[in-house]
Write a protein that holds these residues in place. Structure first.
Motif, short mmCIF file in Angstrom:
data_model
loop_
_atom_site.label_atom_id
_atom_site.label_comp_id
_atom_site.label_asym_id
_atom_site.label_seq_id
_atom_site.Cartn_x
_atom_site.Cartn_y
_atom_site.Cartn_z
N VAL A 1 12.93 -23.44 -52.67
CA VAL A 1 11.70 -22.79 -53.25
C VAL A 1 12.19 -21.60 -54.29
CG1 VAL A 1 10.53 -21.08 -53.13
CG2 VAL A 1 10.63 -22.66 -50.84
N GLU A 2 11.95 -21.71 -55.04
CA GLU A 2 12.49 -21.44 -57.25
C GLU A 2 12.28 -19.83 -57.39
OE1 GLU A 2 12.15 -24.07 -59.58
OE2 GLU A 2 13.05 -25.60 -58.88
N SER A 3 12.64 -18.94 -57.24
CA SER A 3 12.06 -17.27 -57.28
C SER A 3 11.33 -17.17 -58.54
CB SER A 3 13.33 -16.51 -56.95
OG SER A 3 14.69 -16.68 -58.21
N ARG B 1 9.88 -19.39 -59.95
CA ARG B 1 8.16 -19.67 -59.92
C ARG B 1 7.46 -18.62 -58.86
NH1 ARG B 1 6.78 -25.28 -60.20
NH2 ARG B 1 7.69 -26.72 -60.25
N ILE B 2 8.28 -18.33 -58.14
CA ILE B 2 7.19 -17.49 -56.52
C ILE B 2 6.58 -16.42 -57.46
CG2 ILE B 2 7.35 -16.68 -54.52
CD1 ILE B 2 6.73 -18.60 -53.63
N VAL B 3 7.94 -15.20 -57.90
CA VAL B 3 7.84 -14.58 -58.68
C VAL B 3 6.41 -13.68 -59.91
CG1 VAL B 3 8.70 -11.82 -59.46
CG2 VAL B 3 9.92 -13.30 -58.00
N VAL C 1 3.57 -15.40 -59.49
CA VAL C 1 2.78 -16.08 -59.32
C VAL C 1 1.99 -14.60 -57.98
CG1 VAL C 1 1.20 -17.19 -57.79
CG2 VAL C 1 2.15 -17.76 -59.48
N ALA C 2 3.60 -14.26 -57.45
CA ALA C 2 3.43 -13.38 -56.12
C ALA C 2 2.47 -12.06 -56.77
CB ALA C 2 4.41 -13.32 -55.96
N LEU C 3 3.33 -11.84 -58.21
CA LEU C 3 2.86 -10.92 -58.98
C LEU C 3 1.29 -10.26 -59.43
CD1 LEU C 3 6.26 -9.29 -59.80
CD2 LEU C 3 5.25 -8.68 -57.89
N ALA D 1 -1.24 -12.41 -59.22
CA ALA D 1 -2.46 -12.96 -58.58
C ALA D 1 -2.88 -11.89 -57.61
CB ALA D 1 -2.55 -13.71 -57.07
N PRO D 2 -2.15 -10.86 -57.12
CA PRO D 2 -3.22 -9.64 -57.10
C PRO D 2 -2.73 -8.71 -58.04
CG PRO D 2 -0.85 -10.34 -55.30
CD PRO D 2 -0.44 -11.26 -56.96
N ILE E 1 -6.43 -9.52 -59.69
CA ILE E 1 -8.06 -9.25 -58.65
C ILE E 1 -7.85 -8.34 -58.69
CG2 ILE E 1 -8.85 -9.60 -56.29
CD1 ILE E 1 -7.41 -12.07 -56.26
N ALA E 2 -6.87 -7.23 -58.82
CA ALA E 2 -6.58 -5.58 -58.75
C ALA E 2 -7.48 -5.38 -60.16
CB ALA E 2 -5.51 -4.93 -58.53
N LEU F 1 -9.56 -7.17 -61.25
CA LEU F 1 -11.37 -7.33 -61.79
C LEU F 1 -11.92 -6.26 -60.68
CD1 LEU F 1 -11.70 -11.37 -60.67
CD2 LEU F 1 -12.40 -10.23 -62.82
#
Lengths: 175, 250
Positions: free
Chosen positions: A144-146, A148-150, A152-154, A156-157, A160-161, A163
């Motif tokens: 897993v490549e950080s 890419r993850i970071v 999205v992980a930060l 997406a929430p 939504i927050a 919204l």
């Protein structure tokens, strides 16, 4: 002449007794089950035999494993924190001729070329004893490549927050 | 617009537009983010193959989806009954089947929203590896009947128990039981009892199929038996929900 030779012999004996002998001897070998071409995530095992070759009991024998990265330009000692939970072994006393056999498991965390060595010392010994080196190379594998993850992980929430806050403000404005 | 679509839009809209529903989605996104960050920060997890990371992510998504479906399912009948809004709905000139299917479609739309929310996470975890597309197809095929099944179960339970708290409690215990092989690890699944439980537990059935497709690179169509078992689960729970809904007295 005979007297001179006797004195020399006695002096050599005294020197020999005063010089610390390499009482401990360490042999190391990789486990037969180790993968021929290990990759990140694989587990390796190394077998060592620490033998007391001296005439005196070695007390408080401590042996530990060290790992060094040997890639050109990246030469550095490796912190074994994530690689192994079995970093040292202690023996209260090692009698003359006695051997302590140890298995050192290791999880391969990072790709690269490495050299492993086991060192030992005793409380009454005066020198450090080291095993021969064992070299191995760890192949890279796709994980897993950080990068890419970071985002999205930060992201997406946060989206939504955003919204949610917008919706709450809209509801308040309507009220 | 027919009654089913109106009810479905109302049910799904409650979740996707209201602050309450957005808070739930935010919690879901936070859970997925936490798992994603664990994948890169934990030494053990960071060594997982891309495929293993996608599989783990799919399991989390399915679990969260089932949880969301349970909360929604319980609320559709028991919640409405407690709020006093079920009676006006039942006396409306719409058949009970249409009301029921409208509510079921609402749960399906929320699962679809959850699936869409999960897509960037799955791409981030497995975009550089193999079997991501197969994983997405499998998650849709296996996850949908399982998640909807838990929603139907919750709906039926809410209709029978007529209490949100009781129905929620029972359904959460069932979900926990279904997830126990995943929580307790694979060793328990080696026993005869564990293997039987694996075949009757819809969550295990779906996860085994995902494992086969994503990690073992088996064809999606080879998992038809698992898919049929998950469909059977959703069929039984649909009957349970419909029966309970029809028993609901005014």
């Amino acid at each position: 002449m005979k007297r001179f030779a006797t004195i020399c012999f006695l002096m050599l004996g005294v020197v020999a007794l005063a010089t610390p002998a390499f009482a401990l001897r360490i042999s190391i070998a990789p486990d037969h089950g180790n993968p021929a071409s290990p990759q990140m995530g694989d587990r390796l095992r190394f077998h060592t035999a620490i033998q007391n070759d001296g005439h005196a009991t070695q007390e408080g024998v401590l042996a530990w494993i060290s790992l060094v990265e040997t890639d050109s330009g990246k030469e550095q000692p490796v912190d074994l924190e994530d690689w192994s939970a079995h970093k040292a072994v202690v023996s209260a006393a090692l009698l003359p001729g006695q051997t302590v056999e140890t298995i050192w498991p290791m999880r391969l965390i990072k790709a690269g070329s490495y050299r492993v060595v086991v060192s030992a010392m005793s409380r009454n010994g005066e020198t450090l004893t080291a095993s021969p080196f064992v070299d191995f190379t760890v192949r890279q594998k796709p994980v897993v490549e950080s990068s890419r993850i970071v985002p999205v992980a930060l992201g997406a929430p946060l989206f939504i927050a955003g919204l949610l806050i917008w919706r709450l403000r809209e509801n308040r404005a309507r009220a | 617009m027919n009654a089913v679509a109106i009810i479905a839009r109302k049910e799904a809209g409650d979740l996707l537009r209201s602050p309450r529903g957005l808070s739930w989605l935010l919690a879901m996104a936070a859970a997925l983010s936490a798992f994603s960050l664990l994948l890169i920060s934990d030494a053990e997890l960071s060594l997982l193959d891309n495929a293993e990371a996608v599989y783990g992510m799919c399991a989390v998504i399915m679990g969260l989806g089932a949880l969301l479906a349970i909360v929604m399912g319980v609320d559709t009948v028991a919640g409405e009954k407690e709020r006093g809004s079920l009676v006006p709905l039942l006396v409306a000139p719409v058949s009970r089947d249409r009301i029921l299917f409208g509510k079921l479609a609402g749960i399906a739309m929320v699962w679809a929203a959850m699936y869409l929310l999960a897509l960037p996470y799955l791409w981030a975890a497995g975009g550089a590896g193999q079997n991501l597309a197969e994983g997405l197809v499998s998650l849709a095929l296996m996850g949908t009947p399982v998640v909807l099944g838990f929603g139907f179960l919750a709906m039926g339970m809410g209709a029978r128990l007529s209490s949100t708290r009781s129905a929620l409690m029972v359904c959460l215990v069932i979900l926990l039981l279904a997830a126990s092989p995943v929580i307790l690890g694979p060793s328990l699944r080696q026993t005869a009892v564990g293997r039987i439980f694996d075949w009757i537990n819809p969550l295990s059935v779906a996860l085994n199929a995902l494992d086969a497709v994503i990690i073992d690179s088996q064809a999606v169509v080879s998992q038809w038996l698992h898919w049929n078992l998950t469909l059977l689960f959703s069929g039984i729970t649909l009957w349970f929900a419909r029966d309970g809904f029809y028993r609901t007295a005014l």
